[in-house]
Design a protein around this motif. Structure first.
Motif, PDB file in Angstrom:
ATOM      1  N   GLU A 105      -4.352   6.829  -2.986  1.00 22.31           N
ATOM      2  CA  GLU A 105      -3.280   7.761  -2.649  1.00 22.31           C
ATOM      3  C   GLU A 105      -3.905   8.951  -1.938  1.00 22.31           C
ATOM      4  O   GLU A 105      -4.951   9.451  -2.339  1.00 22.31           O
ATOM      5  N   PRO A 121       7.707  16.678  -3.840  1.00 21.05           N
ATOM      6  CA  PRO A 121       6.870  16.627  -5.047  1.00 21.05           C
ATOM      7  C   PRO A 121       7.369  17.596  -6.115  1.00 21.05           C
ATOM      8  O   PRO A 121       7.802  18.711  -5.827  1.00 21.05           O
ATOM      9  N   LEU A 131       4.485  14.605   3.174  1.00 20.64           N
ATOM     10  CA  LEU A 131       5.138  13.483   2.506  1.00 20.64           C
ATOM     11  C   LEU A 131       4.920  12.199   3.282  1.00 20.64           C
ATOM     12  O   LEU A 131       4.898  12.189   4.512  1.00 20.64           O
ATOM     13  N   SER A 132       4.777  11.104   2.548  1.00 22.08           N
ATOM     14  CA  SER A 132       4.636   9.789   3.171  1.00 22.08           C
ATOM     15  C   SER A 132       5.980   9.334   3.706  1.00 22.08           C
ATOM     16  O   SER A 132       6.979   9.318   2.978  1.00 22.08           O
ATOM     17  N   GLN A 143       5.948   5.160  -0.047  1.00 20.47           N
ATOM     18  CA  GLN A 143       4.906   4.617  -0.907  1.00 20.47           C
ATOM     19  C   GLN A 143       3.794   5.649  -1.057  1.00 20.47           C
ATOM     20  O   GLN A 143       3.299   6.189  -0.085  1.00 20.47           O
ATOM     21  N   THR A 144       3.393   5.904  -2.292  1.00 27.07           N
ATOM     22  CA  THR A 144       2.300   6.850  -2.512  1.00 27.07           C
ATOM     23  C   THR A 144       0.965   6.131  -2.630  1.00 27.07           C
ATOM     24  O   THR A 144      -0.060   6.672  -2.238  1.00 27.07           O
ATOM     25  N   ARG A 145       0.961   4.914  -3.162  1.00 20.25           N
ATOM     26  CA  ARG A 145      -0.278   4.166  -3.328  1.00 20.25           C
ATOM     27  C   ARG A 145      -0.284   2.938  -2.426  1.00 20.25           C
ATOM     28  O   ARG A 145       0.695   2.189  -2.377  1.00 20.25           O
ATOM     29  N   VAL A 196      -3.285  12.822  -1.068  1.00 24.36           N
ATOM     30  CA  VAL A 196      -2.494  13.988  -1.444  1.00 24.36           C
ATOM     31  C   VAL A 196      -2.895  15.123  -0.504  1.00 24.36           C
ATOM     32  O   VAL A 196      -3.991  15.664  -0.595  1.00 24.36           O
TER      33      VAL A 196
END
Length: 408
Positions: free
Chosen positions: A287, A206, A233-234, A238-240, A289
């Motif tokens: 998402e 990030p 971290l994913s 993909q974050t969403r 976080v």
């Protein structure tokens, strides 16, 4: 060329070389070295397509490459990459500019005037931070939470250098991935390079971990503390993801209940968890976080960042879970956050939610009773407790309030 290494090997190695240079680019590094790393990056990045064209010449794959090149690289950022490569090779080193923004978090967020540096006038960040000592003491507070954000630009331009670099890297990754599918090539060296590229930090970590430092200044002792931070971290990149994915795992209850149940279970298994935000968007994607921090400045900054994204990203709901200490306020009235810890009476697992309609929910669990399912049920199925958010979530509430007022 040694064809036994495969058609993609030369391009992948050049791409690896480009990213390897960028890995060394850091906020605290001097201008001479950072400019060197950027120059090498632009040169090697541009060489990716040069060597790829040579590898594919006189093969059936050249038309596929040309199609993918036009799809991924023929754009404004791609043009800028070409211009920078030609400039750093034939004219001058990259003309780098660094800006530093100091943000102070209290009742309201205050940003000090932006500091601008080039290779001609750079100073150490420690010098800048230490210069704030007198200002912070004059505030008359126990402690001052603040962050220092580093922003990099091409001198004379307003586009964030990081954003252009990430876009260019991701587009090249897509091109190389699609070329691999088209060629259907499986070679040992290429696969090893791909694994190395996938482990590079610059484009995966990030941005705030790379370019923001969080601090607390303890006024009584005149002592600066810099935060240690982590982020989860994913693995998929993909974050969403669709909210339907969460609904399948937890079919009952509203979003707050699903979020609550998920993290109560996580806490029961490990007796601890990292603070986590669930951010819901208007397109029914969400998402997670997840982050850790050693000082509370980080969580204040995080919610300020989320608040700034609400309108542009169409955020409609923000949920948060964290562990918190409970104190007798009379005992800690004159203590800073470090001194308070030994006076904690208990520890809770706290859940908070606010949405675009200004609906607020909150629940808290005594961590000593977290394995008592009867106790868990009594909290989870009770009416949400006091409709108050922690102070660090105020920026999100204020932004939702502003947008709701403006659209009446």
């Amino acid at each position: 060329m040694n064809n036994s290494r495969g058609l993609l090997y030369p391009a992948l190695h050049k791409f690896y070389s480009a990213l390897n240079s960028l890995e060394k680019f850091e906020k605290g590094t001097n201008f001479f070295d950072n400019i060197c790393y950027l120059d090498n990056f632009f040169s090697e990045y541009r060489n990716v397509t040069f060597v790829l064209q040579k590898s594919l010449a006189n093969t059936l794959f050249m038309p596929t490459y040309e199609k993918l090149r036009d799809q991924y690289l023929v754009n404004d950022v791609g043009k800028w990459f070409i211009e920078k490569r030609n400039e750093v090779l034939k004219q001058q080193p990259f003309n780098l500019e660094k800006r530093i923004v100091i943000s102070i978090y209290s009742g309201q967020t205050l940003s000090l005037p932006e500091l601008v540096f080039t290779i001609d006038n750079d100073v150490e960040i420690s010098t800048i931070v230490d210069s704030l000592r007198t200002t912070f003491i004059s505030f008359g507070q126990l402690e001052v939470m603040f962050s220092a954000e580093f922003l990099f630009y091409e001198y004379g331009h307003s586009e964030d250098l990081y954003d252009n670099l990430i876009l260019g890297i991701n587009q090249m990754k897509l091109l190389l991935a699609d070329m691999k599918k088209a060629i259907n090539e499986d070679r040992t060296l290429s696969n090893e390079l791909e694994r190395k590229i996938d482990k590079m930090n610059f484009y995966r970590v990030p941005k705030d971990l790379l370019f923001i430092d969080d601090y607390i200044f303890y006024c009584k002792k005149e002592y600066f503390e810099k935060a240690s931070r982590i982020a989860l971290l994913s693995g998929s990149g993909q974050t969403r993801v669709p909210i339907e994915n969460l609904n399948k795992m937890y079919p009952n209850g509203d979003l707050f209940s699903k979020f609550e149940l998920m993290h109560v279970v996580i806490f029961q298994m490990g007796k601890s968890l990292l603070p986590t935000c669930l951010i819901l968007y208007s397109d029914d994607t969400f998402e997670l976080v997840t982050f850790g921090f050693s000082i509370k400045t980080t969580v204040y900054r995080k919610f300020n960042e989320i608040a700034r994204r609400i309108e542009a990203n169409k955020i409609v709901n923000v949920l948060f879970v964290t562990e918190m200490y409970i104190y007798d306020l009379d005992e800690i009235n004159n203590l800073d956050s470090r001194e308070r810890v030994e006076h904690a009476k208990s520890e809770i697992l706290a859940f908070y939610m606010i949405d675009s309609h200004l609906a607020i929910k909150s629940h808290s669990y005594d961590t000593k009773q977290i394995d008592d399912f009867k106790y868990i049920g009594s909290i989870m199925f009770s009416k949400s407790s006091e409709q108050v958010l922690p102070r660090y979530m105020n920026p999100v509430m204020q932004e939702f309030t502003r947008l709701k007022t403006n659209f009446k």
